[in-house]
Design an enzyme around this catalytic site. Structure first.
Site, PDB file in Angstrom:
ATOM      1  N   SER A  98       0.802  -1.102   0.101  1.00 55.30           N
ATOM      2  CA  SER A  98      -0.122  -0.126   0.053  1.00 55.30           C
ATOM      3  C   SER A  98       0.777   1.238  -0.143  1.00 55.30           C
ATOM      4  CB  SER A  98      -0.820   0.137   1.160  1.00 55.30           C
ATOM      5  OG  SER A  98      -0.277   0.136   2.344  1.00 55.30           O
ATOM      6  N   ASP A 109       1.058  -0.291   7.708  1.00 52.42           N
ATOM      7  CA  ASP A 109       2.321  -0.671   7.895  1.00 52.42           C
ATOM      8  C   ASP A 109       3.197  -0.328   6.605  1.00 52.42           C
ATOM      9  OD1 ASP A 109       1.502  -2.684   6.248  1.00 52.42           O
ATOM     10  OD2 ASP A 109       1.988  -4.405   7.592  1.00 52.42           O
ATOM     11  N   ASP A 111       5.485  -2.183   3.886  1.00 53.21           N
ATOM     12  CA  ASP A 111       6.122  -3.631   3.546  1.00 53.21           C
ATOM     13  C   ASP A 111       7.412  -3.314   2.790  1.00 53.21           C
ATOM     14  OD1 ASP A 111       4.068  -5.346   4.345  1.00 53.21           O
ATOM     15  OD2 ASP A 111       2.965  -4.306   2.893  1.00 53.21           O
ATOM     16  N   ASP A 163       7.204  -4.294   7.929  1.00 51.62           N
ATOM     17  CA  ASP A 163       7.399  -5.804   7.718  1.00 51.62           C
ATOM     18  C   ASP A 163       8.718  -5.809   6.725  1.00 51.62           C
ATOM     19  OD1 ASP A 163       5.503  -6.369   9.009  1.00 51.62           O
ATOM     20  OD2 ASP A 163       3.919  -6.944   7.875  1.00 51.62           O
ATOM     21  N   LYS A 227     -11.354   0.726  -0.968  1.00 50.44           N
ATOM     22  CA  LYS A 227     -10.794   0.195   0.236  1.00 50.44           C
ATOM     23  C   LYS A 227     -11.729   0.867   1.071  1.00 50.44           C
ATOM     24  CE  LYS A 227      -6.437  -0.102   0.912  1.00 50.44           C
ATOM     25  NZ  LYS A 227      -5.159  -0.027   0.946  1.00 50.44           N
ATOM     26  N   TYR A 236     -13.263  -6.189   4.235  1.00 47.95           N
ATOM     27  CA  TYR A 236     -11.999  -6.064   3.963  1.00 47.95           C
ATOM     28  C   TYR A 236     -10.694  -6.734   4.985  1.00 47.95           C
ATOM     29  CZ  TYR A 236      -7.476  -3.298   2.436  1.00 47.95           C
ATOM     30  OH  TYR A 236      -6.268  -3.088   2.254  1.00 47.95           O
TER      31      TYR A 236
END
Length: 324
Positions: A98, A109, A111, A163, A227, A236
């Site tokens: 995202s 978060d 990634d 992450d 979203k 979602y």
């Protein structure tokens, strides 16, 4: 915005020609403005990032890039390389998901993929990277999970959840601007370790989606809207058996391909019209499936193929990512 090809035919996006090449009307533009205004009234679903939050996240990414380069250099020096050689070998941080798509919120978060040259192994990553992160004063909730399906280090840096996955390329040099994460050569360079192929997947899919949509800004606004709707309706969450972020992104990207010049308000309406009448299990595809491995060593990767795989044939709602 999309236009016509040299032969006068509509420019193709995805596996078909567009359904409509119509450009936005003044009414479409007004509805898009009203849509964004309505969404901004729901900050828990459609958060507007303040300049401070944007800077904070960009700073996290810069710090991680510096850390990745330092980590790869230190491993090289420990294995007998001189400092100049180890530094020149590089090491790259590739944000994806995202954050890279541009649809993240303040609580999302980040990634990220640590892409390392040949002298840095996955064992090196899990032996050293957690220690380097632990030494940073604003790192919290640090967890290294080397035995996960996709090995990962999770942590909070400066209040941002991260992450971090790892892929080793069998290349002497991995430097930003020289590596095409989507390219077949990058996959070929990582085939020595199946876990590295899995780690590459998220970054490759993200970049390929951005390449395949006609207009990135329009795609982002439409995806944010979808979203927000999905979260409002409680549908979602791939953990709960619903669609996750990449699924929604592929669906919205396909609508953008079908209506390449449309405004977000029009695309949002077409999204529901298209998929309410979609004849499942016909797959959602953003590009043709590459069924023959392009890799020089002939190594093949499993792709979705209901003609040959009975498990694929049993899928009821196939949404196919645009690359392995």
């Amino acid at each position: 915005m999309a236009g016509a090809s040299a032969g006068g035919r509509p420019e193709t996006h995805g596996i078909t020609e567009p359904v409509s090449m119509a450009h936005p009307t003044p009414e479409d533009e007004e509805r898009t403005a009203a849509l964004e205004e309505a969404l901004q009234a729901l900050p828990h679903l459609y958060p507007v990032l303040s300049p401070r939050v944007v800077r904070s996240r960009a700073d996290c990414v810069r710090r991680l890039q510096t850390l990745v380069a330092s980590f790869c250099k230190s491993v090289g020096v420990s294995k007998g390389m001189d400092e100049a050689e180890a530094e020149a070998a590089g090491g790259v941080l590739v944000p994806y998901g995202s954050y890279r798509l541009g649809v993240h919120g303040p609580a999302s978060d980040i990634d990220a993929l640590c892409l390392a040259p040949a002298h840095v192994s996955r064992a090196d990553f899990f032996a050293t990277m957690p220690k380097l992160l632990h030494a940073l004063p604003d790192v919290k909730e640090l967890h290294a999970i080397p035995d996960a399906f996709v090995p990962v280090v999770t942590f909070v840096l400066g209040g941002v959840n991260i992450d971090l996955v790892f892929a080793q390329l069998q290349l002497p040099r991995v430097v930003a601007g020289e590596i095409d994460v989507v390219g077949d050569a990058t996959v070929a360079a990582a085939v020595a370790d199946p876990k590295c192929i899995l780690a590459l997947n998220g970054a490759r899919v993200t970049e390929r989606i951005l390449q395949l949509v006609p207009d990135v800004a329009t795609f982002r606004t439409t995806l944010r809207s979808v979203k927000a709707w999905a979260k409002l309706r409680g549908v979602y969450s791939n953990v709960m058996g619903f669609l996750g972020g990449v699924n929604w992104a592929v669906l919205v990207a396909r609508v953008c391909q079908c209506f390449p010049n449309a405004a977000p308000s029009k695309l949002l309406a077409r999204f529901f019209i298209l998929f309410a009448s979609w004849e499942w299990p016909s797959p959602i595809l953003l590009c043709p499936i590459q069924r023959v491995s392009p890799l020089a060593n002939g190594k093949a990767f499993k792709v979705w193929d209901p003609r040959r795989d009975v498990r694929d044939r049993a899928h009821r709602m196939p949404i196919i990512t645009p690359c392995y």
